[in-house]
Design a protein around this motif. Structure first.
Motif, PDB file in Angstrom:
ATOM      1  N   ALA A 229      16.524 -44.974 -31.130  1.00 32.30           N
ATOM      2  CA  ALA A 229      17.940 -44.764 -31.433  1.00 32.30           C
ATOM      3  C   ALA A 229      18.310 -45.404 -32.761  1.00 32.30           C
ATOM      4  O   ALA A 229      17.930 -46.542 -33.040  1.00 32.30           O
ATOM      5  N   ASP A 230      19.048 -44.669 -33.566  1.00 32.93           N
ATOM      6  CA  ASP A 230      19.572 -45.235 -34.817  1.00 32.93           C
ATOM      7  C   ASP A 230      20.728 -46.184 -34.531  1.00 32.93           C
ATOM      8  O   ASP A 230      20.917 -47.173 -35.245  1.00 32.93           O
ATOM      9  N   VAL A 231      21.507 -45.878 -33.492  1.00 33.67           N
ATOM     10  CA  VAL A 231      22.574 -46.776 -33.044  1.00 33.67           C
ATOM     11  C   VAL A 231      22.607 -46.739 -31.516  1.00 33.67           C
ATOM     12  O   VAL A 231      22.231 -45.743 -30.900  1.00 33.67           O
ATOM     13  N   THR A 232      23.057 -47.842 -30.925  1.00 30.64           N
ATOM     14  CA  THR A 232      23.254 -47.894 -29.479  1.00 30.64           C
ATOM     15  C   THR A 232      24.705 -48.258 -29.203  1.00 30.64           C
ATOM     16  O   THR A 232      25.396 -48.827 -30.053  1.00 30.64           O
ATOM     17  N   GLY A 233      25.169 -47.930 -28.009  1.00 35.27           N
ATOM     18  CA  GLY A 233      26.546 -48.251 -27.677  1.00 35.27           C
ATOM     19  C   GLY A 233      26.999 -47.533 -26.427  1.00 35.27           C
ATOM     20  O   GLY A 233      26.197 -46.902 -25.731  1.00 35.27           O
ATOM     21  N   ASP A 234      28.321 -47.615 -26.145  1.00 31.08           N
ATOM     22  CA  ASP A 234      28.885 -46.848 -25.044  1.00 31.08           C
ATOM     23  C   ASP A 234      29.212 -45.447 -25.538  1.00 31.08           C
ATOM     24  O   ASP A 234      29.028 -45.123 -26.714  1.00 31.08           O
ATOM     25  N   SER A 235      29.712 -44.605 -24.664  1.00 32.94           N
ATOM     26  CA  SER A 235      29.841 -43.184 -24.984  1.00 32.94           C
ATOM     27  C   SER A 235      30.784 -42.919 -26.156  1.00 32.94           C
ATOM     28  O   SER A 235      30.468 -42.134 -27.058  1.00 32.94           O
ATOM     29  N   PHE A 236      31.949 -43.583 -26.170  1.00 35.41           N
ATOM     30  CA  PHE A 236      32.908 -43.293 -27.228  1.00 35.41           C
ATOM     31  C   PHE A 236      32.462 -43.873 -28.566  1.00 35.41           C
ATOM     32  O   PHE A 236      32.608 -43.237 -29.606  1.00 35.41           O
ATOM     33  N   LYS A 237      31.909 -45.069 -28.548  1.00 39.04           N
ATOM     34  CA  LYS A 237      31.403 -45.660 -29.787  1.00 39.04           C
ATOM     35  C   LYS A 237      30.355 -44.749 -30.418  1.00 39.04           C
ATOM     36  O   LYS A 237      30.354 -44.524 -31.632  1.00 39.04           O
TER      37      LYS A 237
ATOM     38  N   GLY B 280      21.991 -39.568 -23.835  1.00 41.73           N
ATOM     39  CA  GLY B 280      23.037 -39.985 -22.914  1.00 41.73           C
ATOM     40  C   GLY B 280      23.173 -38.903 -21.865  1.00 41.73           C
ATOM     41  O   GLY B 280      22.176 -38.371 -21.389  1.00 41.73           O
ATOM     42  N   VAL B 281      24.413 -38.543 -21.529  1.00 38.87           N
ATOM     43  CA  VAL B 281      24.630 -37.471 -20.562  1.00 38.87           C
ATOM     44  C   VAL B 281      25.573 -36.431 -21.144  1.00 38.87           C
ATOM     45  O   VAL B 281      26.140 -36.597 -22.225  1.00 38.87           O
ATOM     46  N   HIS B 282      25.761 -35.364 -20.395  1.00 41.59           N
ATOM     47  CA  HIS B 282      26.404 -34.153 -20.893  1.00 41.59           C
ATOM     48  C   HIS B 282      27.796 -34.394 -21.482  1.00 41.59           C
ATOM     49  O   HIS B 282      28.103 -33.930 -22.588  1.00 41.59           O
ATOM     50  N   PHE B 283      28.673 -35.118 -20.754  1.00 43.21           N
ATOM     51  CA  PHE B 283      30.036 -35.282 -21.252  1.00 43.21           C
ATOM     52  C   PHE B 283      30.051 -36.063 -22.561  1.00 43.21           C
ATOM     53  O   PHE B 283      30.938 -35.876 -23.397  1.00 43.21           O
ATOM     54  N   MET B 284      29.081 -36.949 -22.757  1.00 40.93           N
ATOM     55  CA  MET B 284      29.002 -37.712 -23.995  1.00 40.93           C
ATOM     56  C   MET B 284      28.659 -36.802 -25.176  1.00 40.93           C
ATOM     57  O   MET B 284      29.237 -36.925 -26.257  1.00 40.93           O
ATOM     58  N   ALA B 285      27.724 -35.895 -24.939  1.00 34.56           N
ATOM     59  CA  ALA B 285      27.347 -34.954 -25.985  1.00 34.56           C
ATOM     60  C   ALA B 285      28.514 -34.027 -26.311  1.00 34.56           C
ATOM     61  O   ALA B 285      28.733 -33.659 -27.475  1.00 34.56           O
ATOM     62  N   GLU B 286      29.285 -33.636 -25.292  1.00 27.67           N
ATOM     63  CA  GLU B 286      30.489 -32.822 -25.538  1.00 27.67           C
ATOM     64  C   GLU B 286      31.469 -33.561 -26.440  1.00 27.67           C
ATOM     65  O   GLU B 286      32.019 -32.977 -27.380  1.00 27.67           O
ATOM     66  N   SER B 287      31.704 -34.837 -26.157  1.00 31.22           N
ATOM     67  CA  SER B 287      32.633 -35.620 -26.975  1.00 31.22           C
ATOM     68  C   SER B 287      32.145 -35.718 -28.403  1.00 31.22           C
ATOM     69  O   SER B 287      32.939 -35.646 -29.351  1.00 31.22           O
ATOM     70  N   ALA B 288      30.837 -35.870 -28.575  1.00 28.49           N
ATOM     71  CA  ALA B 288      30.275 -35.921 -29.925  1.00 28.49           C
ATOM     72  C   ALA B 288      30.486 -34.594 -30.644  1.00 28.49           C
ATOM     73  O   ALA B 288      30.823 -34.558 -31.837  1.00 28.49           O
ATOM     74  N   ASP B 289      30.312 -33.484 -29.926  1.00 30.07           N
ATOM     75  CA  ASP B 289      30.526 -32.175 -30.541  1.00 30.07           C
ATOM     76  C   ASP B 289      31.983 -31.986 -30.954  1.00 30.07           C
ATOM     77  O   ASP B 289      32.277 -31.409 -32.002  1.00 30.07           O
ATOM     78  N   ILE B 290      32.901 -32.493 -30.135  1.00 32.71           N
ATOM     79  CA  ILE B 290      34.331 -32.373 -30.435  1.00 32.71           C
ATOM     80  C   ILE B 290      34.688 -33.155 -31.696  1.00 32.71           C
ATOM     81  O   ILE B 290      35.491 -32.698 -32.516  1.00 32.71           O
ATOM     82  N   LEU B 291      34.062 -34.323 -31.881  1.00 31.35           N
ATOM     83  CA  LEU B 291      34.447 -35.203 -32.975  1.00 31.35           C
ATOM     84  C   LEU B 291      33.646 -34.994 -34.261  1.00 31.35           C
ATOM     85  O   LEU B 291      34.043 -35.500 -35.313  1.00 31.35           O
ATOM     86  N   THR B 292      32.538 -34.275 -34.189  1.00 26.06           N
ATOM     87  CA  THR B 292      31.728 -34.060 -35.390  1.00 26.06           C
ATOM     88  C   THR B 292      32.115 -32.758 -36.076  1.00 26.06           C
ATOM     89  O   THR B 292      32.872 -31.953 -35.542  1.00 26.06           O
TER      90      THR B 292
END
Length: 395
Positions: A79-87, A105-117
């Motif tokens: 991992a380049d960075v570690t953290g909780d889902s929102f971080k 991570g898990v599915h909802f985390m990847a969804e949040s990343a897609d929303i914010l990227t």
């Protein structure tokens, strides 16, 4: 005289969720996901670490690997960075030059990343079956039906939805569309304070324990101010009057890992390790939180142990991968760190991301093959992002 009757076959149709659990159906929109295409390398392959390193090096700055705290060590090392889902989702958004965001991570985390990227970035989940049982406990259809119940009870106009980060993009979108916000375990109190400035009641999704603990422990409400909405019962198992009287309408959802901890676990560890500090996550049951010495998010737990004096003793109520990693990290400082429960309990869906899946993902991307992309549709993204932005704007 013995009477023999012939049982008539029952016309029982299994529910979609039951079929999903039995592996007889696939739902790409479900947190439980579907199987990955392609052949994975063998988990016994001694060259897996070198293969992952070589593929990541070949991709260079095109890939950015995120590792959630609950991941296995074999995955975290890449991992380049570690953290909780929102971080992690925010870290991904801060790397616009990365073409591929590999979310361990898990599915909802990847969804949040897609929303914010950015639209040009591609979020990848190494195993599509890495879901979240808590997020599964609130579907868009169930929440829409709940809102109808609140409307019929005459309280919907006074209700502000607050959804935990550990929810699907559909639930985040519902929250944004109905004037609500998202929260993390770190800022749940601030989110609830904001919500009560907007309305008289909160519908808290999908984790009942975080909602109850924040309302009662952090905001001084009573347990009687909270009611539990069960999506599997007519009208949520509540009367219209109960909905009118409540301040917090809690969804009947929970984390399968944090829900395992009990008061008996706390009592046992205190007896076994005199002077131990009990530190638990707010997704634990209310009685466990009440019995603990300290309560806080994953980041709070890590920072608390960093600041703890040498020689101190700690029993931690959160996911075992993280607890074990922290125990190893602080052993040299003479800090004794143990898992709160005697029963070994990893997050089973988080642990689906293993080294073979990561190697397969990185090698596929290095060869120019995009696999396991997580992509939220435009309409869902619009309202989910609105809810996330409200959270970011919290004072």
């Amino acid at each position: 005289m013995r009477v023999v009757t012939t049982a008539q076959p029952l016309d029982v149709q299994p529910t979609p969720l039951a079929l999903l659990l039995l592996g007889r159906e696939a739902d790409p929109r479900s947190e439980r996901g579907v199987e990955c295409p392609g052949d994975l390398p063998s988990p016994s392959d001694p060259d897996l670490v070198e293969r992952a390193r070589a593929a990541k090096e070949k991709l260079g700055d095109k890939v950015f690997v995120l590792g959630h705290h609950y991941q296995r060590d074999e995955v975290i090392q890449f991992a380049d960075v570690t953290g909780d889902s929102f971080k992690l989702a925010r870290d991904a958004a801060a790397r616009p030059e990365a073409e591929y965001i590999v979310f361990c991570g898990v599915h909802f985390m990847a969804e949040s990343a897609d929303i914010l990227t950015g639209d040009d970035q591609k979020v990848v989940l190494p195993d599509l079956a890495a879901g979240c049982s808590m997020a599964d406990m609130a579907t868009a259809e169930q929440v829409a039906e709940c809102w109808d119940v609140l409307t019929e009870a005459g309280v919907a106009d006074a209700v502000v939805p607050v959804s935990y980060m550990n929810s699907s993009a559909d639930i985040k979108a519902f929250t944004g569309k109905h004037g609500g916000t998202i929260c993390t375990s770190s800022n749940a109190k601030r989110a609830l304070e904001w919500a009560f400035e907007q309305g008289d009641k909160v519908l808290f999704l999908p984790d009942q324990h975080l909602g109850r603990n924040t309302a009662v422990r952090d905001m001084g409400m009573s347990l009687e101010d909270c009611v539990l909405y069960n999506p599997h019962k007519p009208n949520g198992g509540l009367t219209a009057q109960e909905l009118r009287d409540a301040k917090m309408i809690l969804w009947r959802g929970h984390c399968s890992v944090h829900g395992r901890f009990s008061v008996e676990s706390v009592d046992e560890v205190r007896e076994r390790i005199p002077g131990v500090n009990v530190l638990v996550h707010p997704e634990c049951k209310h009685e466990v939180v009440a019995a603990a010495d300290y309560v806080g998010s994953t980041e709070y737990i890590i920072k608390g142990l960093e600041a703890a004096p040498a020689g101190s003793k700690w029993a931690i109520g959160t996911e075992l991968n993280l607890v074990r990693r922290l125990a190893n990290r602080f052993a040299a400082e003479d800090k004794e760190i143990v898992f709160l429960d005697k029963t070994v309990c990893f997050c089973s869906t988080m642990n689906r991301i293993d080294l073979p899946h990561l190697v397969w993902t990185l090698e596929s991307l290095a060869e120019g093959n995009l696999v396991n992309r997580i992509q939220v549709d435009v309409e869902t993204e619009k309202y989910a992002k609105l809810a996330l932005e409200r959270m970011l704007a919290l004072p």
